[in-house]
Design a protein around this motif. Sequence first.
Motif, PDB file in Angstrom:
ATOM      1  N   THR A 195     103.000  32.590 -22.835  1.00 42.37           N
ATOM      2  CA  THR A 195     104.126  31.653 -22.779  1.00 42.37           C
ATOM      3  C   THR A 195     103.871  30.543 -21.753  1.00 42.37           C
ATOM      4  O   THR A 195     104.756  29.761 -21.453  1.00 42.37           O
ATOM      5  CB  THR A 195     105.433  32.389 -22.412  1.00 42.37           C
ATOM      6  OG1 THR A 195     105.229  33.087 -21.190  1.00 42.37           O
ATOM      7  CG2 THR A 195     105.836  33.387 -23.483  1.00 42.37           C
ATOM      8  N   SER A 241     110.637  33.032 -22.163  1.00 43.70           N
ATOM      9  CA  SER A 241     110.525  33.975 -23.267  1.00 43.70           C
ATOM     10  C   SER A 241     111.820  34.760 -23.391  1.00 43.70           C
ATOM     11  O   SER A 241     112.332  35.261 -22.409  1.00 43.70           O
ATOM     12  CB  SER A 241     109.357  34.928 -22.993  1.00 43.70           C
ATOM     13  OG  SER A 241     109.362  35.959 -23.931  1.00 43.70           O
ATOM     14  N   LEU A 287     108.378  33.321 -29.059  1.00 42.08           N
ATOM     15  CA  LEU A 287     109.179  33.104 -27.849  1.00 42.08           C
ATOM     16  C   LEU A 287     110.550  33.748 -27.969  1.00 42.08           C
ATOM     17  O   LEU A 287     111.202  34.023 -26.960  1.00 42.08           O
ATOM     18  CB  LEU A 287     109.363  31.599 -27.612  1.00 42.08           C
ATOM     19  CG  LEU A 287     108.183  30.848 -27.009  1.00 42.08           C
ATOM     20  CD1 LEU A 287     108.444  29.349 -27.019  1.00 42.08           C
ATOM     21  CD2 LEU A 287     107.904  31.336 -25.594  1.00 42.08           C
TER      22      LEU A 287
END
Length: 505
Positions: free
Chosen positions: A30, A11, A61
């Motif tokens: 994530t 991320s 992200l």
Amino acid sequence: MKVSVVRRYESKLGDSDFHPYRTGAWTPNTVEVDATDLDVIAGEIPRDLAGLYLRNTENPLFEAITGRYHPFDGDGMVHALRFQEGRAEYRNRFVKTAGLLAELEAGGALWAGILESPEASQRDGWGARTRMKDASSTDILVHRGEALTTFYQCGDAYRLDPYTLETRGTVHWSEQTQGNPGVRGVFPKGATVSAHPKVDEQTGELLFFNYSKEAPFMHFGVINAEGKLARYVPVPLPGPRLPHDMAFTENYAILNDFPMMWDPERLAKNQHRPVYRPELGSRFGIVRRDGTGSVRWFEASPTYVLHFSNAYEEGDEIILEGYHQGAPIPKRLEGETAIDAFRKSLDMRELQTRLHRWRFNLSTGQTKEAFLDDEVTEFPTIDNRLGGRKHRKVIAMTGEPGHFLFNGLVAYDVERGTKQSYRFPEGVFASESPIAPRTGARGEADGYVVTFVSDLGNDSSECQVFDAGEIARGPIARIRLPHRISSGTHATWVSEEDLAKHRAR
Ligand SMILES: [Fe+2]
């Protein structure tokens, strides 16, 4: 519970990100995991609950290109909870969209989000606004045994295996237009699909619409039970509009022309700022599902509708039910910060969403309309077997003031005019909560209501199962999920029986 991590994504949002839609209940996921033998922490999973609860969510992200993030920009991630013989298993996967794959390769955002200028996009893209990333993050449904995810601003429909959540690519209906003489209309290459296609479970058809900045501004289409494009017809509008949902009956599809649009003066300068023009009124376009005849328009009081619960035919009338908004663009108060104004734009109490019924008389051309309830609720679901047919039961969500989060459930009996409510504990927020009919269900809503909840107090999530007839009792089963999941928009239920029909193909 046995958990295996399938993939961790890096991320790049930065530690200093305090955006209200990237923190708390909206903190993105994530990590993709598979989990089996989930722990039941209260109650018992009914053995006649067999199928999948599928939930789409938004999970960014990367930093927004110019730092102006909107929750609908996040990449689609589907979470699936499978119930089988009193046990449950879970998995989650990103929808592997062309946009996500390109950004992963580039290591950063390539497309501008909703609050950013399309000119900031580094590539051409998707969306009615154009030059957006198709995040496929808004909606999810199952057609012909395959999950389809879609994006609210129009994009491709992504095909997912409902069990493994593997992305199988996008639908290619344009290729079916050639050599198929039965098709009424042409679905051109590059044409898109809005969120909220509808499945008619009685015929197996998929009904969809799209919208754009190019005349005729809207189209309606039908995919038949064999998965082939059957119809694609124009629904001409006076200009670009911002529709979100549609409805259908046994013979008709119901599209809309609400006075919600990009400000035409700004649009001429390629700026996209929504304006609400109540003086233009609302219109509903009724089109035959067989594609014959022209669109019949019915006028109605000005409003904007995000979601319809259902529609059906009764004598000369078409009856439509959905959420009438009293204030589609909440007033910005003096001294209010941009982030507060933004929060209000996603707060159903500010939008004043109330369950409403429109009656369109096909003989007289007149519309009658009335509210069904004073309480502010939204995100309606019905027993999907009754899509397009007369229904009685609607499950809807109540909203947390100041947030796009659901703090309770309401179960309506719209025939009797009664309702039951359940309020989640403080700091616990639910997902859209569809009806899951029990195996061999005898009548409407004979079964359960399934939802995911996130508890901000202990940073965890559960799946909760309610008795559809007694939601006020609270959950009859609570199943721990392996991690806290992000909030999102839509969810659906598909039974094992339905999936089995298509597996045999
Ligand atoms: Fe929606």
